[in-house]
Write an enzyme that holds these catalytic residues in place. Structure first.
Site, PDB file in Angstrom:
ATOM      1  N   VAL A  25      13.031   9.225  -4.844  1.00  0.00           N
ATOM      2  CA  VAL A  25      11.472   9.171  -4.124  1.00  0.00           C
ATOM      3  C   VAL A  25      10.460   8.077  -4.249  1.00  0.00           C
ATOM      4  O   VAL A  25       9.694   8.261  -4.903  1.00  0.00           O
ATOM      5  CB  VAL A  25      11.364  10.241  -3.371  1.00  0.00           C
ATOM      6  CG1 VAL A  25       9.755  10.254  -1.939  1.00  0.00           C
ATOM      7  CG2 VAL A  25      11.928  11.381  -2.796  1.00  0.00           C
ATOM      8  N   CYS A  26      10.367   6.797  -3.220  1.00  0.00           N
ATOM      9  CA  CYS A  26       9.003   5.979  -4.017  1.00  0.00           C
ATOM     10  C   CYS A  26       9.033   5.476  -5.358  1.00  0.00           C
ATOM     11  O   CYS A  26      10.235   4.734  -5.499  1.00  0.00           O
ATOM     12  CB  CYS A  26       7.751   6.567  -3.758  1.00  0.00           C
ATOM     13  SG  CYS A  26       6.624   5.891  -4.314  1.00  0.00           S
TER      14      CYS A  26
END
Length: 323
Positions: A105-106
């Site tokens: 994520v990210c």
């Protein structure tokens, strides 16, 4: 029934929403399915508490060396990914290839890249970091546009809330659309934004031009998506030659005039499909496509879905009692 254990990697400087968003999706799936479909665990390098970028303290279940091998390894992002502990990168390099599903994520994608797990693959991360990541890791094809990317068993997602979109996509794949839809309703989020939906609007993706004539042209494009937006017409509005205009526009906004127009028209059409009941033909004309077929090709190319399917997923009905 199949269990898919999820292990979340923790480290100092982790972004809390990067991990709590997907974790809420997986734990919600357990509650709806009435069984433990996703046994959840957390681990840090040494098993000690970590401090998130927002100041929260998280207590891991165990240390990475003692953690059981999961089905899904979830690597969140945050400032702590920029100068990661070598032991964390080494652990990811060794264990990442073993899991059945590797998810970031990210800026968690930065940790995967440091470990060499993204070499030769397409990936994404937060739009603000993709250019730097691409320069630092030339063997990885970082794409700043989509909210998540699937490449084999590896899935990478953009900033913060896109981790929820990716987790919902995984639950839908594992347990079916009904379970994922129920989770999305509880979390009050869409089910589900297509993975290749753009992270940001045309105006936010492009830079704002410095010179007033070019800024005026940007505003005029946004206000008149169905108008004549050819380079010649826009250049005349800016009182520049077409060649000078095209060169100056790209230099100051980072995109060509044609690409900027494409993004504005796509965004306008998406908004009409989401917020109105106008027919596809009317939307295509109002957005400057001219024909439904031209709009369909643009949607498939940019979003991987046709306008009708996009409306089915994202149309927001008017409240009861309104006209």
């Amino acid at each position: 029934m199949t269990e898919r254990a999820v292990l979340v990697v923790l480290f100092d400087g982790v972004q809390s929403l990067d991990l709590t968003g997907p974790v809420e999706v997986f734990s919600g799936a357990d509650a709806i399915a009435g069984r433990t479909a996703y046994p959840l665990g957390t681990a840090s390098v040494d098993g000690r508490p970590v401090r998130t970028s927002s100041g929260l303290t998280l207590l891991p279940d165990t240390d990475l060396a003692s953690a059981a091998e999961p089905h899904t390894l979830l690597v969140p992002g945050g400032p702590g990914t920029h100068a990661p502990a070598p032991a964390l990168v080494d652990w990811l390099r060794e264990h990442g290839p073993r899991v059945q599903r590797l998810v970031s994520v990210c800026t968690g994608a930065e940790l995967l890249a440091h470990a060499g797990l993204l070499d030769g693959r397409r990936a994404t991360s937060h739009w603000a970091h993709c250019a730097d990541l691409a320069r630092a890791h030339p063997a990885v094809q970082f794409d700043p546009e989509p909210i998540f990317v699937r490449d084999g068993k590896i899935a990478t997602s953009a900033g913060v809330t896109s981790g929820i979109d990716l987790a919902l996509a995984l639950v839908e794949e594992d347990l079916g659309r009904d379970v994922a839809l129920t989770i999305a309703r509880h979390l009050v989020v869409f089910l589900r934004r297509p993975g290749n939906q753009a992270q940001f609007s045309a105006q936010l993706t492009a830079q704002t031009a410095r010179r007033e004539p070019l800024r005026d042209v940007q505003s005029w494009i946004s206000e008149h998506p169905a108008g004549d937006l050819s380079v010649e017409a826009l250049a005349a509005r800016a009182r520049l030659s077409p060649r000078h205009f095209a060169r100056a526009f790209r230099a100051e906004t980072g995109v060509t005039p044609g690409r900027y127009v494409e993004r504005v028209r796509l965004e306008h059409a998406r908004r009409l499909l989401e917020e109105t009941c106008d027919g596809v033909e009317e939307v295509s004309r109002a957005s400057g496509y001219g024909t439904p077929e031209a709009m369909r090709r643009a949607f498939v190319r940019a979003l991987g879905t046709a306008p009708a399917e996009y409306r089915r997923r994202f149309h927001v009905p008017a409240p009861a009692g309104t006209d």
